[in-house]
Every structure is written in C-alpha cells, then in structure tokens.
Design a protein around this motif. Structure first.
Motif, PDB file in Angstrom:
ATOM      1  N   GLN A   1     -32.659  52.383  -9.379  1.00 36.15           N
ATOM      2  CA  GLN A   1     -31.343  51.754  -9.511  1.00 36.15           C
ATOM      3  C   GLN A   1     -30.265  52.825  -9.369  1.00 36.15           C
ATOM      4  O   GLN A   1     -30.340  53.886  -9.992  1.00 36.15           O
ATOM      5  CB  GLN A   1     -31.212  51.058 -10.865  1.00 36.15           C
ATOM      6  CG  GLN A   1     -29.921  50.270 -11.032  1.00 36.15           C
ATOM      7  CD  GLN A   1     -29.847  49.568 -12.381  1.00 36.15           C
ATOM      8  OE1 GLN A   1     -30.143  50.159 -13.420  1.00 36.15           O
ATOM      9  NE2 GLN A   1     -29.467  48.293 -12.375  1.00 36.15           N
ATOM     10  N   ARG A   2     -29.265  52.552  -8.546  1.00 32.27           N
ATOM     11  CA  ARG A   2     -28.160  53.486  -8.373  1.00 32.27           C
ATOM     12  C   ARG A   2     -27.175  53.310  -9.523  1.00 32.27           C
ATOM     13  O   ARG A   2     -26.686  52.202  -9.761  1.00 32.27           O
ATOM     14  CB  ARG A   2     -27.456  53.237  -7.041  1.00 32.27           C
ATOM     15  CG  ARG A   2     -28.359  53.391  -5.813  1.00 32.27           C
ATOM     16  CD  ARG A   2     -28.758  54.836  -5.613  1.00 32.27           C
ATOM     17  NE  ARG A   2     -29.523  55.035  -4.405  1.00 32.27           N
ATOM     18  CZ  ARG A   2     -29.001  55.287  -3.213  1.00 32.27           C
ATOM     19  NH1 ARG A   2     -27.690  55.342  -3.067  1.00 32.27           N
ATOM     20  NH2 ARG A   2     -29.772  55.475  -2.165  1.00 32.27           N
ATOM     21  N   VAL A   3     -26.876  54.411 -10.224  1.00 36.91           N
ATOM     22  CA  VAL A   3     -25.961  54.342 -11.360  1.00 36.91           C
ATOM     23  C   VAL A   3     -24.971  55.494 -11.284  1.00 36.91           C
ATOM     24  O   VAL A   3     -25.228  56.528 -10.646  1.00 36.91           O
ATOM     25  CB  VAL A   3     -26.713  54.390 -12.711  1.00 36.91           C
ATOM     26  CG1 VAL A   3     -27.697  53.244 -12.834  1.00 36.91           C
ATOM     27  CG2 VAL A   3     -27.409  55.727 -12.897  1.00 36.91           C
ATOM     28  N   VAL A   4     -23.823  55.299 -11.938  1.00 40.91           N
ATOM     29  CA  VAL A   4     -22.853  56.370 -12.147  1.00 40.91           C
ATOM     30  C   VAL A   4     -22.529  56.400 -13.633  1.00 40.91           C
ATOM     31  O   VAL A   4     -22.859  55.466 -14.380  1.00 40.91           O
ATOM     32  CB  VAL A   4     -21.562  56.156 -11.322  1.00 40.91           C
ATOM     33  CG1 VAL A   4     -21.860  56.153  -9.836  1.00 40.91           C
ATOM     34  CG2 VAL A   4     -20.862  54.864 -11.731  1.00 40.91           C
ATOM     35  N   TYR A   5     -21.872  57.480 -14.065  1.00 36.98           N
ATOM     36  CA  TYR A   5     -21.474  57.610 -15.462  1.00 36.98           C
ATOM     37  C   TYR A   5     -19.954  57.641 -15.528  1.00 36.98           C
ATOM     38  O   TYR A   5     -19.303  58.453 -14.860  1.00 36.98           O
ATOM     39  CB  TYR A   5     -22.101  58.857 -16.082  1.00 36.98           C
ATOM     40  CG  TYR A   5     -23.599  58.711 -16.223  1.00 36.98           C
ATOM     41  CD1 TYR A   5     -24.149  58.096 -17.338  1.00 36.98           C
ATOM     42  CD2 TYR A   5     -24.453  59.129 -15.205  1.00 36.98           C
ATOM     43  CE1 TYR A   5     -25.518  57.919 -17.456  1.00 36.98           C
ATOM     44  CE2 TYR A   5     -25.828  58.954 -15.312  1.00 36.98           C
ATOM     45  CZ  TYR A   5     -26.352  58.347 -16.439  1.00 36.98           C
ATOM     46  OH  TYR A   5     -27.707  58.157 -16.544  1.00 36.98           O
ATOM     47  N   VAL A   6     -19.404  56.715 -16.331  1.00 38.54           N
ATOM     48  CA  VAL A   6     -17.959  56.524 -16.428  1.00 38.54           C
ATOM     49  C   VAL A   6     -17.482  57.013 -17.783  1.00 38.54           C
ATOM     50  O   VAL A   6     -18.071  56.673 -18.820  1.00 38.54           O
ATOM     51  CB  VAL A   6     -17.596  55.036 -16.239  1.00 38.54           C
ATOM     52  CG1 VAL A   6     -16.089  54.829 -16.397  1.00 38.54           C
ATOM     53  CG2 VAL A   6     -18.059  54.546 -14.871  1.00 38.54           C
TER      54      VAL A   6
END
Length: 517
Positions: free
Chosen positions: A454-459
């Motif tokens: 799963q492609r994720v980013v951290y905000v």
C-alpha cells in the motif's frame, strides 16, 4: 497561588498514559473524585512562516502566574534547529496594554524558553517573534485567554486547534535526521507514457576497428586499455601481416632489390632498342620485345614494393588508427595476439552524446503529441535522469511505423554530457513526456512509502505528531507523483525522512521519548 506543572512533567505524563492503557484507567478512576489533582491541558501550537516553523507548548495563561514556553524553532531552509537569536512573546488586544516577554538565547539548540507572567485578563492576541542572524520570523498564533485564576483555567478545558496524530516524532529526532516537509499544492505536471528503453551510442558516436589482413597485433607504446581517451587518426597499434610459408622480411627486401635491378636493366634495354630502331638497325619486333620486358619488370617492382609496404617498411606493419575521437570501450585482443581478417581489435565510443531509444507501445503511441523529453531511473542515483529537449538534449526522431514483433514505435532522444554511470546498451524503464501538462496535487517520490503493498505518506498534524495516510497515485513526472486521493491542498507531508517516521510508528520505544526542555 496554584503552580501549574512544567511542560516536561505534562509530556512525561502523557507518554506514560499512552504506554499503558490499564494504568491510565486506574489512575483516571482514582482521580475522578479528587479535584485537587486535576491539571489543565498544556497549550500546543504549530505555525509556519516562509522562513521558519514554530512548535510551542506552554501552560494555560493565568494573570500573575508564570508560564514557561517551550518554543521550538526550525529553519525551513535545512530543517535544522535555530541555535542563536532572541524570541519575544507578545500579548496584545483585548482593550489592554501590549505585554512583551523576551528571552535572549535558546536554552538548548532550537528550544527557546521565555517566561510569561501576564497581567491583564481576557482574550488576547498571541504572537512569537524570532530574530536570528539572517532570519526574521513573526508567528501570529491567534486568540488566547488569560484566566483570572487556576480554577478558571481548569474549568476552561483544553485549547481548541491542537491537532494530534497517532505517531510521535520529536523535534530532537527531526533535527538529527535527514528530514523535511512539503506543503501539498497544485502543480503543473507533465503527462508521460511508460516504455522500455535502451541507452545507445549516438548514430556517429561509435566505431569498431577490425583487422584488414591476417597477422599479429603489436603495440607501438602503451597498448590501448579500456577507458583510454584517443584522438581521431591516432595510431593504436601495428598489424604485422602474416607472411607466406618460407617467406620472411629479409627475403622480401632481397626480392625488392632484385626487382629494382631487373627494372633498371629493362629500362636501359628498352631505351637502347628505341635508339637502334630509330637508326633502322633493329627490327620493330626487337623493340616491342624490349618494351614488353620493361613493363613486366616494372610490374614486378611494384609488387615487391607493395609486399614490403605491408610490413611498414619492413619494421612495424600496418598502422591501426582510430577513426574517431572518444574512449576505448572494448579491447577483445591483447598485445601480440594473432588475428584473422575481420576480427574486432578495438571499439571506440564518443560519450559526449548518448541516445535513449524508447519503444512506446502502439496503445500509447497516439498520445505522443510533441514529445518534450524523457526520464529514466538508474540504480544508485537518488533522482531520475531527465532529458530535456532544447536543454541537455534533443529529440532525434519519432518512428511512424509499428514494429510487427514488439508492436511499438521507437522514440529517440539525444542526451548531452551524460553521467559516467550511464552505460551504453543498458536497459532502463523510461517515461516519455507527451507534451501535455495538467494541474494536480503532487508529492515528491521520496515521500511515498510502500507499506505492505500500500502506498502511504506521513502527514504532520502538529509539530511532533504525524498520521499515516494511504494515497492513490496517478502519473509520475520526474521525481514527483500525482496524488489522486488521500491528501488535500495545504497538508504537510514528510518529503525526507518518511522511513524514520515509519520506524517511530512501528517501534516508538526505539525512537526515544521526552524532551531536553
């Protein structure tokens, strides 16, 4: 006078509660009936200017009571702590005089601790002003309430707007790693199509030097080695032809001397016959025989000279010269090797320009409006290699015929002054820019983590709190991905250091706790 706990104690308490849900429940039950142990929530604000980020924590403001601020200042130019300068806390508005509280230096790198003792109660406007060498930053934090007493502060409850994420990553950790944030906003992205590609030498940028006759290769000095630079016309080696059985250089020289002598005699005899024939002393037949013998002798002399010339005058052989300037790319033979006619001796490549030959599938060929460039990834390079037509390259051509086997169309770009790590005949996956652009939200490729497929980013939700956000990605433009779902304009994503935040989420105990406040 009631004394509020320090920021340190509040943070340690929150971390302890987060570490043990059972302990939290027990403590909460014990304190439910004891108002004396209740404590107001610490105030937390995160604010950005173009130059700096402020993350500040402080006790609720009570008239006449001390509240020590823990103001973390980060330079946005490199995301490192501000280590020198002054900070001023300003309370204004509310029909009361402006109050200022100043600290002349940080207590620790990046952390300023001004002490605020407000006098006027009511709703005030709070601002923090940083003045450091080469950095002036004013942070307007909006409205705060200065309470009349501790009971009023406790009754007011938590301050609004202090967003929290589920992942803690302290400023001290951010400052000591390769870390950066980026605000998500619409950008112009270039549309592209993906295609397999090969790095090739330019059309006139490679040459193979082959043996013209069977023989032995001899060095004239240092034998050419892989990577050596050579000039056009430079002698690379000498090719000594292989002679017939029983024939050597001395014999050829003797044959040449004999041929010269025979030719000289034939010339003299022909001249004598011409004089005698003019005096009608000899017949025409005798003259013709002398002239024929002269022609045969001259032919034998030319043949002897040619055989000797193949040896370079009897000492070196045929000079093997470089047909173009460039670098030696292949040397499949060694000094002294016996070679046959047509054998490869040297390959020379001019690396001042290389070609990227992409094969665009017929399904995408119609999208190639006016190709403006291409990009491809190379192992070991942090960013894609880009070819910009009119800048560091040019469009060589676009094919107009579908290859019947690969069902693709060739698109060729020339790349000027390529990196040494780009190898000829290397296969890469390229993206060919079609010439169209569109506005879309995007993030740097370094912000995207593949988390179990799963492609994720951290905000960032607050100065030290982050959330893991799954995203749906669209096209890729260089080192940026289009974001179709998951983010909104204004979100601040971790553009460098996302893996460290992920580790903090997985093993919070390994990433450290607490502050050096």
């Amino acid at each position: 006078m009631h004394r509020f706990p320090s920021v340190d104690s509040l943070r340690r308490l929150r971390l302890l509660i987060a570490a043990s849900a059972i302990a939290f429940a027990l403590v909460a039950c014990d304190r439910a009936g004891d108002p004396a142990t209740a404590e107001p929530e610490v105030q937390v604000h995160t604010h950005f200017t173009p130059q700096a980020e402020l993350f500040v924590e402080f006790d609720p403001l009570v008239a006449g009571a001390k509240s020590t601020f823990a103001a973390h200042f980060t330079r946005l130019s490199d995301y490192k702590p501000v280590t020198t300068g002054t900070v001023e806390v300003i309370l204004s508005g509310g029909n009361a005089p402006t109050e200022r509280f100043r600290v002349g230096a940080p207590r620790a790198p990046g952390i300023f601790a001004p002490t605020v003792v407000p006098r006027a109660t009511g709703r005030r406007q709070l601002a923090l002003v940083l003045a450091a060498p080469g950095l002036q930053s004013r942070h307007e934090l909006g409205e705060v309430v200065v309470h009349a007493d501790a009971a009023a502060a406790l009754k007011a409850g938590p301050a609004p707007g202090a967003a929290e994420g589920e992942i803690g990553f302290l400023k001290e950790q951010q400052w000591t790693t390769d870390f950066a944030l980026e605000a998500v906003r619409p950008r112009a992205l270039r549309e592209s199509v993906s295609a397999p590609a090969t790095i090739r030498a330019a059309g006139d940028g490679a040459a193979e030097v082959v043996a013209t006759v069977p023989g032995t290769l001899r060095a004239t000095g240092d034998f050419p080695a892989l990577g050596d630079r050579v000039a056009r016309g430079q002698t690379l080696a000498m090719l000594v032809p292989r002679l017939a059985t029983g024939t050597d250089a001395a014999s050829l020289q003797a044959e040449l001397a004999a041929a010269r002598s025979q030719a000289a005699l034939a010339d003299a005899e022909a001249a004598r016959m011409q004089r005698l024939h003019a005096q009608e002393a000899v017949s025409l037949r005798r003259l013709q025989e002398a002239l024929s013998a002269q022609q045969v002798a001259q032919a034998q002399l030319r043949a002897a000279r040619q055989r000797v010339s193949l040896l370079g005058g009897g000492s070196g052989g045929i000079a093997v010269k470089a047909p173009l300037a460039g670098a030696i790319a292949r040397v499949p033979v060694a000094n002294g090797a016996a070679v046959e006619e047509g054998d490869l001796l040297f390959q020379i490549v001019d690396r001042r320009e290389l070609w990227l030959e992409a094969h665009v599938s017929e399904a995408d060929a119609a999208r190639l409006d006016r190709p403006t460039g291409a990009a491809f990834d190379l192992p070991g390079l942090d960013a894609p290699v880009e070819v910009h037509a009119g800048d560091n390259g040019r469009l060589v051509g676009v094919g107009s015929v579908i290859d019947p086997e690969t069902r693709s169309v060739p698109v060729v770009f020339a790349l000027s002054a390529p990196e040494a790590r780009i190898a000829i005949n290397q296969n890469v996956q390229a993206r060919v820019f079609t010439g169209r652009t569109r506005q879309a939200l995007s993030v740097p490729a370094g912000a995207v983590i593949d988390d179990g497929g799963q492609r994720v980013v951290y905000v960032m939700r607050g100065g030290e709190s982050f959330s893991r956000v799954p995203v749906t990605l669209g096209l890729r433009d260089g080192d940026r991905y289009e974001v179709l779902e998951g983010l909104q304009a204004g979100d601040r994503v971790v553009s460098r250091g996302a893996m460290q935040v992920r580790l903090a989420a997985a093993t919070p105990e390994a990433m450290g706790h607490g502050h050096a406040h």
